[in-house]
Design a protein around this motif. Structure first.
Motif, PDB file in Angstrom:
ATOM      1  N   THR A  14      -6.451  33.574  12.783  1.00  0.00           N
ATOM      2  CA  THR A  14      -5.423  32.877  13.573  1.00  0.00           C
ATOM      3  C   THR A  14      -6.042  31.739  14.375  1.00  0.00           C
ATOM      4  O   THR A  14      -5.504  30.630  14.421  1.00  0.00           O
ATOM      5  CB  THR A  14      -4.709  33.868  14.507  1.00  0.00           C
ATOM      6  N   SER A  17      -6.888  28.879  12.065  1.00  0.00           N
ATOM      7  CA  SER A  17      -5.668  28.199  11.633  1.00  0.00           C
ATOM      8  C   SER A  17      -5.118  27.298  12.747  1.00  0.00           C
ATOM      9  O   SER A  17      -4.749  26.149  12.506  1.00  0.00           O
ATOM     10  CB  SER A  17      -4.628  29.236  11.223  1.00  0.00           C
ATOM     11  N   LEU A  18      -5.072  27.825  13.970  1.00  0.00           N
ATOM     12  CA  LEU A  18      -4.564  27.041  15.102  1.00  0.00           C
ATOM     13  C   LEU A  18      -5.479  25.863  15.424  1.00  0.00           C
ATOM     14  O   LEU A  18      -5.010  24.780  15.779  1.00  0.00           O
ATOM     15  CB  LEU A  18      -4.383  27.936  16.327  1.00  0.00           C
ATOM     16  N   THR A  19      -6.780  26.056  15.287  1.00  0.00           N
ATOM     17  CA  THR A  19      -7.735  24.967  15.524  1.00  0.00           C
ATOM     18  C   THR A  19      -7.527  23.839  14.515  1.00  0.00           C
ATOM     19  O   THR A  19      -7.500  22.661  14.873  1.00  0.00           O
ATOM     20  CB  THR A  19      -9.177  25.496  15.459  1.00  0.00           C
ATOM     21  N   ALA A  20      -7.352  24.210  13.250  1.00  0.00           N
ATOM     22  CA  ALA A  20      -7.116  23.205  12.211  1.00  0.00           C
ATOM     23  C   ALA A  20      -5.804  22.463  12.475  1.00  0.00           C
ATOM     24  O   ALA A  20      -5.730  21.236  12.329  1.00  0.00           O
ATOM     25  CB  ALA A  20      -7.086  23.862  10.837  1.00  0.00           C
ATOM     26  N   GLU A  21      -4.782  23.181  12.884  1.00  0.00           N
ATOM     27  CA  GLU A  21      -3.501  22.547  13.183  1.00  0.00           C
ATOM     28  C   GLU A  21      -3.618  21.608  14.389  1.00  0.00           C
ATOM     29  O   GLU A  21      -3.053  20.514  14.392  1.00  0.00           O
ATOM     30  CB  GLU A  21      -2.438  23.607  13.448  1.00  0.00           C
ATOM     31  N   ALA A  22      -4.393  22.017  15.393  1.00  0.00           N
ATOM     32  CA  ALA A  22      -4.593  21.176  16.570  1.00  0.00           C
ATOM     33  C   ALA A  22      -5.287  19.864  16.200  1.00  0.00           C
ATOM     34  O   ALA A  22      -4.937  18.796  16.708  1.00  0.00           O
ATOM     35  CB  ALA A  22      -5.404  21.927  17.631  1.00  0.00           C
ATOM     36  N   LEU A  24      -5.149  18.334  13.300  1.00  0.00           N
ATOM     37  CA  LEU A  24      -4.154  17.509  12.604  1.00  0.00           C
ATOM     38  C   LEU A  24      -3.168  16.883  13.580  1.00  0.00           C
ATOM     39  O   LEU A  24      -2.806  15.702  13.461  1.00  0.00           O
ATOM     40  CB  LEU A  24      -3.406  18.336  11.558  1.00  0.00           C
ATOM     41  N   LEU A  25      -2.728  17.664  14.568  1.00  0.00           N
ATOM     42  CA  LEU A  25      -1.785  17.137  15.555  1.00  0.00           C
ATOM     43  C   LEU A  25      -2.420  16.046  16.416  1.00  0.00           C
ATOM     44  O   LEU A  25      -1.775  15.044  16.726  1.00  0.00           O
ATOM     45  CB  LEU A  25      -1.250  18.272  16.434  1.00  0.00           C
ATOM     46  N   GLU A  26      -3.676  16.226  16.800  1.00  0.00           N
ATOM     47  CA  GLU A  26      -4.367  15.191  17.570  1.00  0.00           C
ATOM     48  C   GLU A  26      -4.486  13.899  16.769  1.00  0.00           C
ATOM     49  O   GLU A  26      -4.312  12.802  17.310  1.00  0.00           O
ATOM     50  CB  GLU A  26      -5.752  15.659  18.008  1.00  0.00           C
ATOM     51  N   ARG A  28      -2.439  12.905  14.454  1.00  0.00           N
ATOM     52  CA  ARG A  28      -1.092  12.324  14.390  1.00  0.00           C
ATOM     53  C   ARG A  28      -0.728  11.650  15.701  1.00  0.00           C
ATOM     54  O   ARG A  28      -0.144  10.566  15.709  1.00  0.00           O
ATOM     55  CB  ARG A  28      -0.071  13.416  14.038  1.00  0.00           C
ATOM     56  N   THR A  98      -7.543  16.912  24.557  1.00  0.00           N
ATOM     57  CA  THR A  98      -8.317  18.145  24.415  1.00  0.00           C
ATOM     58  C   THR A  98      -9.023  18.451  25.716  1.00  0.00           C
ATOM     59  O   THR A  98      -9.333  17.554  26.494  1.00  0.00           O
ATOM     60  CB  THR A  98      -9.352  18.032  23.284  1.00  0.00           C
TER      61      THR A  98
END
Length: 101
Positions: A14, A17-22, A24-26, A28, A98
């Protein structure tokens, strides 16, 4: 497999997964901030062009022209709006978002 090892593995998965999503969001957010800066620059150029076309004199005051369609009326007056903030970045796009660890 014991439950505590499975729970730890799930937690690590988890977090990854959340780190990878963060990340990507940064990326964007950074892209959107750059696009906003381009839009802000274009808006400034358009505002400056409109200001020049508005018939402003050297003091920035509107040139008043008698309006024959309106007895006693004056054309050329428009409310002045403050210029957009100078600088390359719109507000809210200055940092990476961050936290230091």
């Amino acid at each position: 497999m014991p439950q505590n090892i499975k729970d730890r593995d799930d937690l690590m998965e988890t977090i990854a997964s959340l780190t990878a999503e963060a990340v990507l969001l940064e990326a964007r957010v950074q892209t959107l901030c750059e696009e906003l800066a381009v839009v802000a620059a274009r808006t400034r150029v358009i505002a400056e062009s409109l200001h020049r076309l508005d018939g402003s004199d050297s003091h920035g005051d509107s040139v008043r022209v008698a309006d024959p369609a309106n007895a006693g009326g004056v054309r050329g007056q428009r409310p002045r709006h403050p210029a957009p903030p100078a600088g390359g970045r719109p507000r809210g796009c200055g940092g990476s978002g961050t936290r230091s660890r």
